[in-house]
Motif scaffolding. Structure first.
Motif, PDB file in Angstrom:
ATOM      1  N   ILE A  43       0.838  -1.206   0.000  1.00 45.84           N
ATOM      2  CA  ILE A  43       0.000   0.000   0.000  1.00 45.84           C
ATOM      3  C   ILE A  43       0.869   1.251   0.000  1.00 45.84           C
ATOM      4  O   ILE A  43       0.607   2.206  -0.742  1.00 45.84           O
ATOM      5  CB  ILE A  43      -0.960  -0.017   1.207  1.00 45.84           C
ATOM      6  N   ALA A  44       1.920   1.245   0.818  1.00 48.55           N
ATOM      7  CA  ALA A  44       2.804   2.409   0.886  1.00 48.55           C
ATOM      8  C   ALA A  44       3.506   2.654  -0.446  1.00 48.55           C
ATOM      9  O   ALA A  44       3.653   3.806  -0.874  1.00 48.55           O
ATOM     10  CB  ALA A  44       3.830   2.218   1.995  1.00 48.55           C
ATOM     11  N   ALA A  45       3.934   1.593  -1.106  1.00 43.08           N
ATOM     12  CA  ALA A  45       4.604   1.751  -2.400  1.00 43.08           C
ATOM     13  C   ALA A  45       3.640   2.315  -3.437  1.00 43.08           C
ATOM     14  O   ALA A  45       4.011   3.188  -4.234  1.00 43.08           O
ATOM     15  CB  ALA A  45       5.162   0.415  -2.869  1.00 43.08           C
ATOM     16  N   GLY A  46       2.414   1.843  -3.421  1.00 45.56           N
ATOM     17  CA  GLY A  46       1.419   2.365  -4.354  1.00 45.56           C
ATOM     18  C   GLY A  46       1.154   3.843  -4.139  1.00 45.56           C
ATOM     19  O   GLY A  46       1.062   4.623  -5.099  1.00 45.56           O
ATOM     20  N   LYS A  47       1.044   4.239  -2.893  1.00 47.08           N
ATOM     21  CA  LYS A  47       0.803   5.653  -2.595  1.00 47.08           C
ATOM     22  C   LYS A  47       2.020   6.509  -2.929  1.00 47.08           C
ATOM     23  O   LYS A  47       1.881   7.659  -3.351  1.00 47.08           O
ATOM     24  CB  LYS A  47       0.429   5.834  -1.118  1.00 47.08           C
ATOM     25  N   ALA A  48       3.224   5.965  -2.738  1.00 43.90           N
ATOM     26  CA  ALA A  48       4.438   6.712  -3.082  1.00 43.90           C
ATOM     27  C   ALA A  48       4.519   6.941  -4.587  1.00 43.90           C
ATOM     28  O   ALA A  48       4.856   8.043  -5.040  1.00 43.90           O
ATOM     29  CB  ALA A  48       5.674   5.972  -2.589  1.00 43.90           C
ATOM     30  N   GLU A  91       2.012   7.029  -6.614  1.00 46.57           N
ATOM     31  CA  GLU A  91       0.946   7.981  -6.923  1.00 46.57           C
ATOM     32  C   GLU A  91       1.379   9.414  -6.599  1.00 46.57           C
ATOM     33  O   GLU A  91       1.129  10.342  -7.382  1.00 46.57           O
ATOM     34  CB  GLU A  91      -0.289   7.610  -6.106  1.00 46.57           C
ATOM     35  N   ALA A  92       2.050   9.589  -5.465  1.00 47.42           N
ATOM     36  CA  ALA A  92       2.505  10.927  -5.074  1.00 47.42           C
ATOM     37  C   ALA A  92       3.569  11.455  -6.027  1.00 47.42           C
ATOM     38  O   ALA A  92       3.559  12.640  -6.383  1.00 47.42           O
ATOM     39  CB  ALA A  92       3.049  10.895  -3.650  1.00 47.42           C
ATOM     40  N   VAL A  93       4.487  10.602  -6.450  1.00 42.58           N
ATOM     41  CA  VAL A  93       5.522  11.032  -7.395  1.00 42.58           C
ATOM     42  C   VAL A  93       4.894  11.345  -8.750  1.00 42.58           C
ATOM     43  O   VAL A  93       5.324  12.265  -9.446  1.00 42.58           O
ATOM     44  CB  VAL A  93       6.632   9.963  -7.514  1.00 42.58           C
ATOM     45  N   GLY A 108      12.243  13.067  -4.216  1.00 40.31           N
ATOM     46  CA  GLY A 108      13.255  12.781  -3.201  1.00 40.31           C
ATOM     47  C   GLY A 108      12.665  12.698  -1.808  1.00 40.31           C
ATOM     48  O   GLY A 108      12.962  11.780  -1.038  1.00 40.31           O
ATOM     49  N   ARG A 109      11.815  13.642  -1.492  1.00 35.71           N
ATOM     50  CA  ARG A 109      11.192  13.665  -0.168  1.00 35.71           C
ATOM     51  C   ARG A 109      10.202  12.511  -0.002  1.00 35.71           C
ATOM     52  O   ARG A 109      10.130  11.885   1.060  1.00 35.71           O
ATOM     53  CB  ARG A 109      10.486  14.996   0.031  1.00 35.71           C
ATOM     54  N   VAL A 110       9.454  12.222  -1.061  1.00 36.97           N
ATOM     55  CA  VAL A 110       8.491  11.115  -1.002  1.00 36.97           C
ATOM     56  C   VAL A 110       9.224   9.798  -0.782  1.00 36.97           C
ATOM     57  O   VAL A 110       8.805   8.968   0.036  1.00 36.97           O
ATOM     58  CB  VAL A 110       7.638  11.072  -2.290  1.00 36.97           C
TER      59      VAL A 110
END
Length: 71
Positions: A24-29, A31-33, A41-43
């Motif tokens: 889930i965290a990888a998917g959201k990361a 999506e954010a990028v 970088g921050r994400v």
């Protein structure tokens, strides 16, 4: 089968939660990028920190399984 083996098997199941959490965290990361590529970088920093925290539960489960099997 002794209860120690059964308890060790249950303790190892904590890895399932870690896998789901990291997925889930990888998917959201990603999506954010995709939304803000300049913040990648921050994400990624926060993603790696979150992934490490998710993995601790799996590591604790594995350690408990080894301890229970060593009885």
């Amino acid at each position: 089968m002794s209860l120690g083996v059964l308890a060790a098997g249950i303790a190892v199941l904590s890895g399932i939660g870690a896998g789901v959490g990291i997925g889930i965290a990888a998917g959201k990361a990603v999506e954010a990028v995709g939304r803000q590529p300049e913040a990648s970088g921050r994400v990624m920093t926060f993603f790696i920190l979150g992934a490490a925290l998710c993995e601790t539960t799996a590591i604790y489960g594995l350690v408990m399984a080894f301890m229970l099997m060593g009885r």
